[in-house]
Design a protein around this motif. Structure first.
Motif, PDB file in Angstrom:
ATOM      1  N   TYR A  13       0.936  -1.330  -0.052  1.00 51.88           N
ATOM      2  CA  TYR A  13      -0.082  -0.237   0.063  1.00 51.88           C
ATOM      3  C   TYR A  13       0.971   1.200   0.002  1.00 51.88           C
ATOM      4  O   TYR A  13       0.593   2.137  -0.801  1.00 51.88           O
ATOM      5  CB  TYR A  13      -0.998   0.086   1.074  1.00 51.88           C
ATOM      6  CG  TYR A  13      -1.909  -1.092   1.294  1.00 51.88           C
ATOM      7  CD1 TYR A  13      -2.202  -1.678   0.129  1.00 51.88           C
ATOM      8  CD2 TYR A  13      -2.523  -1.479   2.569  1.00 51.88           C
ATOM      9  CE1 TYR A  13      -3.339  -2.828  -0.106  1.00 51.88           C
ATOM     10  CE2 TYR A  13      -3.516  -2.644   2.425  1.00 51.88           C
ATOM     11  CZ  TYR A  13      -3.960  -3.085   1.217  1.00 51.88           C
ATOM     12  OH  TYR A  13      -5.011  -4.293   1.158  1.00 51.88           O
ATOM     13  N   LYS A  14       1.988   1.032   0.676  1.00 51.72           N
ATOM     14  CA  LYS A  14       2.687   2.387   0.617  1.00 51.72           C
ATOM     15  C   LYS A  14       3.474   2.340  -0.636  1.00 51.72           C
ATOM     16  O   LYS A  14       3.450   3.855  -1.128  1.00 51.72           O
ATOM     17  CB  LYS A  14       3.866   2.125   1.707  1.00 51.72           C
ATOM     18  CG  LYS A  14       4.955   3.329   2.112  1.00 51.72           C
ATOM     19  CD  LYS A  14       6.012   2.930   2.879  1.00 51.72           C
ATOM     20  CE  LYS A  14       5.301   2.727   4.475  1.00 51.72           C
ATOM     21  NZ  LYS A  14       6.294   2.633   5.443  1.00 51.72           N
ATOM     22  N   ALA A  15       3.858   1.538  -1.294  1.00 53.57           N
ATOM     23  CA  ALA A  15       4.280   1.581  -2.779  1.00 53.57           C
ATOM     24  C   ALA A  15       3.454   2.121  -3.643  1.00 53.57           C
ATOM     25  O   ALA A  15       3.656   3.125  -4.591  1.00 53.57           O
ATOM     26  CB  ALA A  15       4.770   0.406  -3.023  1.00 53.57           C
ATOM     27  N   ALA A  16       2.030   1.726  -3.490  1.00 53.34           N
ATOM     28  CA  ALA A  16       1.061   2.413  -4.333  1.00 53.34           C
ATOM     29  C   ALA A  16       0.859   3.697  -4.182  1.00 53.34           C
ATOM     30  O   ALA A  16       0.254   4.408  -4.960  1.00 53.34           O
ATOM     31  CB  ALA A  16      -0.305   1.421  -4.067  1.00 53.34           C
ATOM     32  N   LEU A  17       1.031   4.286  -2.984  1.00 55.27           N
ATOM     33  CA  LEU A  17       0.879   5.804  -2.680  1.00 55.27           C
ATOM     34  C   LEU A  17       1.972   6.472  -3.212  1.00 55.27           C
ATOM     35  O   LEU A  17       2.130   7.607  -2.952  1.00 55.27           O
ATOM     36  CB  LEU A  17       0.836   6.033  -1.191  1.00 55.27           C
ATOM     37  CG  LEU A  17      -0.576   5.310  -0.414  1.00 55.27           C
ATOM     38  CD1 LEU A  17      -0.595   5.397   0.948  1.00 55.27           C
ATOM     39  CD2 LEU A  17      -1.777   6.226  -0.782  1.00 55.27           C
ATOM     40  N   GLY A  18       2.999   5.817  -3.797  1.00 50.19           N
ATOM     41  CA  GLY A  18       4.202   6.373  -4.293  1.00 50.19           C
ATOM     42  C   GLY A  18       5.241   6.686  -3.111  1.00 50.19           C
ATOM     43  O   GLY A  18       6.088   7.584  -3.514  1.00 50.19           O
ATOM     44  N   ILE A  19       5.103   5.982  -2.140  1.00 53.39           N
ATOM     45  CA  ILE A  19       6.269   6.040  -1.179  1.00 53.39           C
ATOM     46  C   ILE A  19       7.409   5.006  -1.172  1.00 53.39           C
ATOM     47  O   ILE A  19       6.886   3.891  -0.768  1.00 53.39           O
ATOM     48  CB  ILE A  19       5.484   6.076   0.349  1.00 53.39           C
ATOM     49  CG1 ILE A  19       4.502   7.014   0.554  1.00 53.39           C
ATOM     50  CG2 ILE A  19       6.568   6.277   1.471  1.00 53.39           C
ATOM     51  CD1 ILE A  19       3.469   7.183   1.653  1.00 53.39           C
ATOM     52  N   PRO A  20       8.681   5.439  -1.351  1.00 53.92           N
ATOM     53  CA  PRO A  20       9.686   4.518  -1.332  1.00 53.92           C
ATOM     54  C   PRO A  20       9.894   3.894  -0.077  1.00 53.92           C
ATOM     55  O   PRO A  20       9.449   4.359   1.121  1.00 53.92           O
ATOM     56  CB  PRO A  20      11.013   5.450  -1.329  1.00 53.92           C
ATOM     57  CG  PRO A  20      10.416   6.678  -2.313  1.00 53.92           C
ATOM     58  CD  PRO A  20       9.042   6.929  -1.647  1.00 53.92           C
ATOM     59  N   GLY A  21      10.533   2.708  -0.049  1.00 52.29           N
ATOM     60  CA  GLY A  21      10.445   1.611   1.067  1.00 52.29           C
ATOM     61  C   GLY A  21      11.336   2.486   2.117  1.00 52.29           C
ATOM     62  O   GLY A  21      10.854   1.870   3.132  1.00 52.29           O
ATOM     63  N   GLU A  22      12.298   3.063   1.994  1.00 55.38           N
ATOM     64  CA  GLU A  22      12.975   3.614   3.238  1.00 55.38           C
ATOM     65  C   GLU A  22      12.416   4.908   3.906  1.00 55.38           C
ATOM     66  O   GLU A  22      12.776   5.192   4.996  1.00 55.38           O
ATOM     67  CB  GLU A  22      14.254   3.916   2.588  1.00 55.38           C
ATOM     68  CG  GLU A  22      14.493   5.103   1.796  1.00 55.38           C
ATOM     69  CD  GLU A  22      14.242   5.168   0.365  1.00 55.38           C
ATOM     70  OE1 GLU A  22      14.564   5.915  -0.269  1.00 55.38           O
ATOM     71  OE2 GLU A  22      13.719   3.871   0.012  1.00 55.38           O
ATOM     72  N   GLN A  23      11.277   5.282   3.170  1.00 58.38           N
ATOM     73  CA  GLN A  23      10.493   6.549   3.853  1.00 58.38           C
ATOM     74  C   GLN A  23       9.493   5.986   4.735  1.00 58.38           C
ATOM     75  O   GLN A  23       8.892   4.975   4.397  1.00 58.38           O
ATOM     76  CB  GLN A  23       9.924   7.336   3.002  1.00 58.38           C
ATOM     77  CG  GLN A  23      11.174   7.914   1.998  1.00 58.38           C
ATOM     78  CD  GLN A  23      10.563   9.180   1.117  1.00 58.38           C
ATOM     79  OE1 GLN A  23       9.397   8.988   0.778  1.00 58.38           O
ATOM     80  NE2 GLN A  23      11.547   9.941   0.658  1.00 58.38           N
ATOM     81  N   ARG A  24       9.339   6.834   5.768  1.00 57.42           N
ATOM     82  CA  ARG A  24       8.060   6.352   6.724  1.00 57.42           C
ATOM     83  C   ARG A  24       7.110   7.168   6.468  1.00 57.42           C
ATOM     84  O   ARG A  24       6.827   8.491   6.249  1.00 57.42           O
ATOM     85  CB  ARG A  24       8.669   6.693   8.221  1.00 57.42           C
ATOM     86  CG  ARG A  24       9.671   5.348   8.486  1.00 57.42           C
ATOM     87  CD  ARG A  24      10.348   5.668  10.020  1.00 57.42           C
ATOM     88  NE  ARG A  24      11.345   6.809   9.587  1.00 57.42           N
ATOM     89  CZ  ARG A  24      12.143   7.124  10.711  1.00 57.42           C
ATOM     90  NH1 ARG A  24      12.130   6.568  11.992  1.00 57.42           N
ATOM     91  NH2 ARG A  24      12.945   7.974  10.729  1.00 57.42           N
ATOM     92  N   LEU A  25       5.856   6.763   6.525  1.00 63.26           N
ATOM     93  CA  LEU A  25       4.550   7.431   6.424  1.00 63.26           C
ATOM     94  C   LEU A  25       3.696   7.833   7.859  1.00 63.26           C
ATOM     95  O   LEU A  25       3.534   6.896   8.403  1.00 63.26           O
ATOM     96  CB  LEU A  25       3.660   6.527   5.660  1.00 63.26           C
ATOM     97  CG  LEU A  25       1.909   7.254   5.513  1.00 63.26           C
ATOM     98  CD1 LEU A  25       2.094   8.209   4.666  1.00 63.26           C
ATOM     99  CD2 LEU A  25       1.206   5.972   4.838  1.00 63.26           C
ATOM    100  N   VAL A  26       3.758   8.946   8.076  1.00 65.86           N
ATOM    101  CA  VAL A  26       2.921   9.510   9.298  1.00 65.86           C
ATOM    102  C   VAL A  26       1.445  10.160   8.805  1.00 65.86           C
ATOM    103  O   VAL A  26       1.427  10.754   7.735  1.00 65.86           O
ATOM    104  CB  VAL A  26       3.778  10.799   9.861  1.00 65.86           C
ATOM    105  CG1 VAL A  26       2.814  11.606  11.076  1.00 65.86           C
ATOM    106  CG2 VAL A  26       4.956  10.416  10.344  1.00 65.86           C
ATOM    107  N   VAL A  27       0.492   9.495   9.365  1.00 64.49           N
ATOM    108  CA  VAL A  27      -0.823   9.735   9.114  1.00 64.49           C
ATOM    109  C   VAL A  27      -1.546  10.561  10.174  1.00 64.49           C
ATOM    110  O   VAL A  27      -1.466  10.206  11.382  1.00 64.49           O
ATOM    111  CB  VAL A  27      -1.636   8.228   8.835  1.00 64.49           C
ATOM    112  CG1 VAL A  27      -3.095   8.705   8.885  1.00 64.49           C
ATOM    113  CG2 VAL A  27      -1.136   7.609   7.448  1.00 64.49           C
TER     114      VAL A  27
END
Length: 567
Positions: free
Chosen positions: A193-207
């Motif tokens: 899901y992170k990849a589908a959102l365009g977020i590289p694997g090494e980056q962290r997602l804050v919601v």
């Protein structure tokens, strides 16, 4: 879409003349708000899969302050819609709703009410009068009729209801939470899901999770998303905002996007209000939220949680009230980068297990139990040919992130084991405050050529061309043109389609750079050359170690190419 015209199919006086499927029972879904309608749309297909015995129509109730967008939602989903006034003529065998605040016409058919959040956890304004009411609780009139059946996700909710509404006795159904079950079955898809959102694997997602109302995260502090983005390094973090559908319905997407313009310019992922929030929550590495259900879902999934707001309308003794006591608070005036990274670093996945246990009983069983209740109220045997209802994983979300086109770039240079180490941190210029340099630290403004703010472009020390050039002459021509039209620009960087980068200097020199790592952004390589210039280091035939924030380290080799004519 118009619900005012009576339907002739699949319900109506002569519907059988025109119908292809001749249903035995009619199920009418009350569509009053986007939030409640979505909740039914998300679980009903699994409950009725393959069963032509049940005819389904949606009755639009426009009386809510949050009814905006309901008809568009139903149209997009391909639903057959009738007006609320035509509900009786549809002769329903069961009314299904995830909105408790409906005025049901007189009759005998039962009414099954699903929660559109988690339980009965807050007081909300009562549209029937000037006071507040318990969210999720039907009217006294409907309770007294004995027709209402309230689906609950935990036995504690029955105790809560009986303490305040004794007439609910015998009319609760322990079902569980279909939405939570869906999140659980999808939990190991966080990377996808992170990849589908365009977020590289090494980056962290804050919601960022906000419910609606003045005490919500977005209501209390609309500028918080921009400040969070300003605090988190661009190459290490992405930030998404999940905002309650009631906010979208009441204020409109234009108002929301205008209010969040700075944050959107800094790359905020504004999650669409229908369906997509679930995948974004699964993808989250941390949740900054309030007293809404999404924050509690995140805690129950084992995510680190920080509370940025918490309204007094939360009901004492509920699961979300337990979360208020268990989760740390975000200090909006403090170092938010430190607070968020500490919350992630110190978090234990079972930290909120007790909170989750107060909200969800027997996870994984909601769909079978809900189908059993649905068919029982319809007085139909459950279908045996289709097997148990399927709990499918969430679909992958679509990218909704706004492109960032300018950055405030901070760099440092040091020597470790006889190797020059350059560290680069970038923050979106749209939310960066004016920062001054300190000893050993260099700051510059870098802009993509797609930047729309002429003030930023005219002030930029570095211009970048992220669309890779196919040939060296093409890249050199872009560099020369950039210096020609922007007299304040010192460096112009472009990626090459065959790999590598060219960084032009105003004095006519051109540096060719290659990297051993995944960096594909010429802005990062331009920061390396900029720092070498500021430190007085030679630009010919060298190798440095590049550290992009704290996420990765790679080597960068560079050499001078033959000079094009100086501008």
């Amino acid at each position: 879409m118009d619900a005012s015209q009576p339907l002739r199919v699949p319900v109506g006086r002569d519907a059988r003349r025109w119908s292809t499927f001749h249903g035995e029972k009619t199920l009418v879904v009350a569509a009053r708000t986007v939030t409640s309608t979505v909740r039914v749309l998300e679980c009903l297909p699994a409950l009725l899969r393959g069963d032509s015995r049940v005819t389904v129509v949606f009755a639009h109730d426009p009386t809510s302050a949050f009814s905006g967008g309901v008809l568009d939602l139903l149209h997009d989903a391909g639903c057959q819609v009738i007006s609320w006034e035509d509900l009786t003529s549809a002769a329903p065998d069961l009314i299904l709703s995830a909105s408790e605040n409906i005025h049901v016409p007189e009759g005998n058919c039962p009414v099954l009410v699903l929660p559109h959040g988690i339980g009965f956890q807050k007081q909300v304004p009562d549209s029937r009068g000037p006071h507040s009411r318990l969210s999720g609780m039907v009217s006294d009139q409907l309770l007294e009729s004995g027709r209402a059946w309230l689906a609950i996700s935990h036995p504690n909710q029955e105790e809560q209801l009986l303490a305040t509404h004794p007439k609910a006795a015998g009319h609760t159904l322990l079902v569980g939470d279909p939405c939570f079950d869906e999140l659980l079955v999808s939990a190991d898809q966080d990377g996808a899901y992170k990849a589908a959102l365009g977020i590289p694997g090494e980056q962290r997602l804050v919601v960022l999770s906000s419910t609606w109302g003045p005490t919500s995260l977005i209501g209390q502090d609309p500028a918080l998303p921009a400040r969070v983005l300003a605090a988190l390094p661009y190459d290490e973090f992405r930030v998404a905002a999940i905002i309650h559908p009631n906010v979208w319905s009441r204020h409109g997407s234009w108002q929301i996007r205008t209010l969040l313009a700075d944050a959107l310019g800094a790359g905020l992922i504004l999650v669409p209000p229908v369906h997509a929030w679930r995948a974004a929550l699964v993808a989250a590495d941390a949740v900054v939220g309030d007293h809404g259900s999404v924050t509690l879902y995140g805690a129950a999934l084992g995510k680190p949680v920080l509370l940025a707001a918490f309204g007094s309308e939360a009901v004492p003794g509920t699961a979300v009230d337990s979360l208020r006591r268990a989760a740390p608070r975000l200090d909006p005036l403090g170092d938010m980068h430190q607070q968020i990274t500490s919350a992630m670093g110190e978090h234990q996945p079972n930290r909120y297990r007790a909170v989750s246990a107060r909200a969800f009983a027997e996870p994984g069983m909601a769909l079978p139990r809900l189908r059993r209740a649905l068919y029982g109220l319809l007085k139909l045997p459950e279908p045996v040919t289709t097997g148990p209802p399927l709990q499918l994983m969430l679909p992958q979300p679509e990218q909704t992130r706004s492109a960032v086109s300018s950055w405030t770039v901070t760099t440092t240079a040091s020597v470790h084991d006889d190797r020059c180490v350059l560290t680069v941190w970038r923050r979106p210029a749209a939310v960066s405050a004016g920062e001054g340099e300190s000893t050993g630290t260099f700051i510059h403004l870098a802009c993509d050529e797609q930047e729309r703010d002429p003030r930023l472009i005219e002030s930029a020390s570095v211009m970048i061309h992220r669309c890779a050039a196919s040939t060296t002459p093409e890249a050199l021509r872009w560099i020369r043109d950039t210096f020609g039209r922007l007299p304040g620009c010192r460096l112009a960087a472009v990626a090459m389609s065959g790999g590598g980068f060219l960084v032009g200097l105003r004095d006519g020199r051109v540096v060719e750079a290659t990297t051993t790592g995944p960096t594909a952004d010429p802005g990062v390589l331009a920061a390396v050359v900029y720092t070498l210039l500021r430190t007085g280091a030679p630009l010919d035939d060298g190798v440095v170690t590049l550290r992009v924030g704290e996420v990765r380290e790679e080597d960068v080799a560079f050499r001078l190419r033959p000079c094009p004519p100086a501008v």
